[in-house]
Structures are given as C-alpha cells and as structure tokens.
Scaffold this active site. Structure first.
Site, PDB file in Angstrom:
ATOM      1  N   GLY A  12      55.593  73.781  29.905  1.00  0.00           N
ATOM      2  CA  GLY A  12      55.683  73.064  28.635  1.00  0.00           C
ATOM      3  C   GLY A  12      55.859  71.562  28.739  1.00  0.00           C
ATOM      4  N   THR A  13      55.330  70.955  29.808  1.00  0.00           N
ATOM      5  CA  THR A  13      55.458  69.497  29.880  1.00  0.00           C
ATOM      6  C   THR A  13      54.606  68.824  28.805  1.00  0.00           C
ATOM      7  OG1 THR A  13      53.723  69.253  31.552  1.00  0.00           O
ATOM      8  CG2 THR A  13      55.978  69.508  32.352  1.00  0.00           C
ATOM      9  N   HIS A 110      42.511  70.051  28.636  1.00  0.00           N
ATOM     10  CA  HIS A 110      41.967  70.584  29.888  1.00  0.00           C
ATOM     11  C   HIS A 110      42.102  69.513  30.980  1.00  0.00           C
ATOM     12  CE1 HIS A 110      39.530  73.110  32.459  1.00  0.00           C
ATOM     13  NE2 HIS A 110      38.912  72.005  32.847  1.00  0.00           N
TER      14      HIS A 110
HETATM   15  C1  GRF Z   1      48.215  71.627  31.937  1.00  0.00           C
HETATM   16  O1  GRF Z   1      47.691  71.248  33.175  1.00  0.00           O
HETATM   17  C2  GRF Z   1      47.109  71.710  30.933  1.00  0.00           C
HETATM   18  O2  GRF Z   1      46.094  70.798  31.143  1.00  0.00           O
HETATM   19  C3  GRF Z   1      46.603  73.096  31.146  1.00  0.00           C
HETATM   20  O3  GRF Z   1      47.749  73.856  31.419  1.00  0.00           O
HETATM   21  C4  GRF Z   1      48.771  73.037  31.977  1.00  0.00           C
HETATM   22  C5  GRF Z   1      50.008  73.201  31.132  1.00  0.00           C
HETATM   23  O4  GRF Z   1      51.138  72.595  31.671  1.00  0.00           O
HETATM   24  N1  GRF Z   1      45.792  73.527  30.037  1.00  0.00           N
HETATM   25  P1  GRF Z   1      52.487  72.503  30.815  1.00  0.00           P
HETATM   26  O5  GRF Z   1      52.921  73.912  30.475  1.00  0.00           O
HETATM   27  O6  GRF Z   1      52.195  71.696  29.587  1.00  0.00           O
HETATM   28  O7  GRF Z   1      53.481  71.820  31.714  1.00  0.00           O
END
Ligand code: GRF
Length: 209
Positions: A12-13, A110
């Site tokens: 969830g960053t 993405h």
């Molecule tokens: C990110 O790399 C995003 O581009 C992809 O999934 C990942 C999610 O990371 N679709 P986070 O959970 O938001 O840290």
C-alpha cells in the site's frame, strides 16, 4: 466531493501516497472514502485504518462465481457512492461487468512505460526483471484508465525513470516507485477529481487549469 475507492492487495505505498496527498491538500475535489483489499493481511489495510478510511476485505474465494463476486463489489461501490476507483497494486482481476459499469472511472498504476513490459503476466517484480533482461536504459510508470484489454486503456500520465548500472529488480522497483508512481498516482487522481481528463478516441486530453 468525488468519493474515491482504492483497491489494494499489498503494502500500500501507493495508497500512502494518496493519503499523504489528501493530507497536504493535493487531492482537491476528491475524498478517499473506502479501501478494499483482496487480502486479509495486506499492510495497506493498516495504512487506511491509521488514516481513518473505512476498509473492507473482499476475497474472490468467498464467492462461488465471478458474477457473485462482481455483484458484491458493485454493491459495495454503489452503497458508498464511489465516483473514482483506483487500482493500487490490486491483484484480483476486475471483470468486464465492473469495467463497463465504471467506464473511464477506474484508473490503474503500472510500473513501466506502457506499451513496454505490460499485459498478461507483467506484474510486480516481473515487470522490472523484464526491463533489465531487455537492457533498456529508461523505464518508468504509467497511470491509465482500465478497459477490457489488460494494461490497454487510455494513458493518463507517464514518467520516465533511469536504469542504473548494477540495478536489480528490487532496486529498480524502488526507484520507479519513488521517482514515478508515488507522484503520478495522486496527480492523476487530482486531475480526475477536478474533471480535467477527457477521453476521446481511446486517448486522453488533459485540460489546462
Ligand atoms: C506497484 O508497483 C504498482 O505499480 C503495481 O503494484 C505495486 C503496488 O505496490 N501495480 P504498493 O502496494 O502500492 O506498495
């Protein structure tokens, strides 16, 4: 205020970047109203709770059919009067039923410059592994609308990120997040909430302020 649902499965960053933007007044016209997770133990749920955003866990395996799952998801979005759906690392496939109901109202982030390293099978570290294998010198991130083609919807924003000698999939993933994803996603959400994204013939036009 446009109500936003963020769909997550992991750390969830990107959700955190949205929360920080909202707290800093950088999400005008929108309010983070619901976080839906496809995993019970996603750390993203903790981030949402800390920020006081209601959460819901929706597991595909709890529903006998895709249709039952879609109905549950649509009911949840309806009840909360959601006007923008953000996929931020959501690992469950969104069906055409949901996509059609929310045409040009679902955005995804993405971690590459679409149309490179995207489509079925390109998720998480696999995207960065493929970029390093190909030896590209520049990669990045893309925010796009979700349509029935995997990673094929109208592109909203893109940002390039340099690949450095000695990069591993992990170091590259981190740099793409820091330099591109965490900036692009809140920016795209804000543009949407201000009604500044037009879609015409499969492309977007961003209206000036
Ligand atoms: C990110 O790399 C995003 O581009 C992809 O999934 C990942 C999610 O990371 N679709 P986070 O959970 O938001 O840290």
């Amino acid at each position: 205020m446009l109500k936003i649902a963020v769909l997550v499965s992991g750390g969830g960053t990107n959700l955190q970047a949205l929360i920080d933007a909202q707290n800093n007044g950088k999400l005008p016209g929108g309010v983070l109203s619901l976080v839906i997770s496809s995993k019970k133990d996603a750390y993203a749920l903790e981030r949402a709770k800390k920020a006081g955003i209601p959460t819901k866990v929706l597991l595909r395996r709890d529903y006998a059919t895709q249709q039952d799952y879609d109905e549950a998801l649509l009911a949840l979005l309806d009840q909360n009067q959601i006007g923008l759906i953000i996929l931020a690392g959501f690992m469950t496939i969104i069906s055409e039923t949901v996509i059609r109901r929310y045409e040009n109202q679902i955005i995804n982030i993405h971690p590459s410059l679409i149309p490179s390293f995207c489509g079925p099978g390109y998720y998480g570290l696999k995207v960065h592994e493929a970029a390093l294998r190909r030896g590209v010198k520049v990669t990045g991130a893309t925010v796009h609308f979700v349509n029935e083609v995997c990673d094929g919807g109208p592109i909203i924003l893109q940002k390039a990120v340099e690949i450095l000698p000695g990069d591993t999939p992990e170091t590259l993933q981190r740099r793409v997040m820091e330099q591109a994803e965490w900036q692009l996603l809140p920016k795209a959400a804000a543009l949407f909430c201000q009604g500044r994204i037009l879609v015409q013939d499969g492309q977007t036009i961003i209206k000036e302020e």
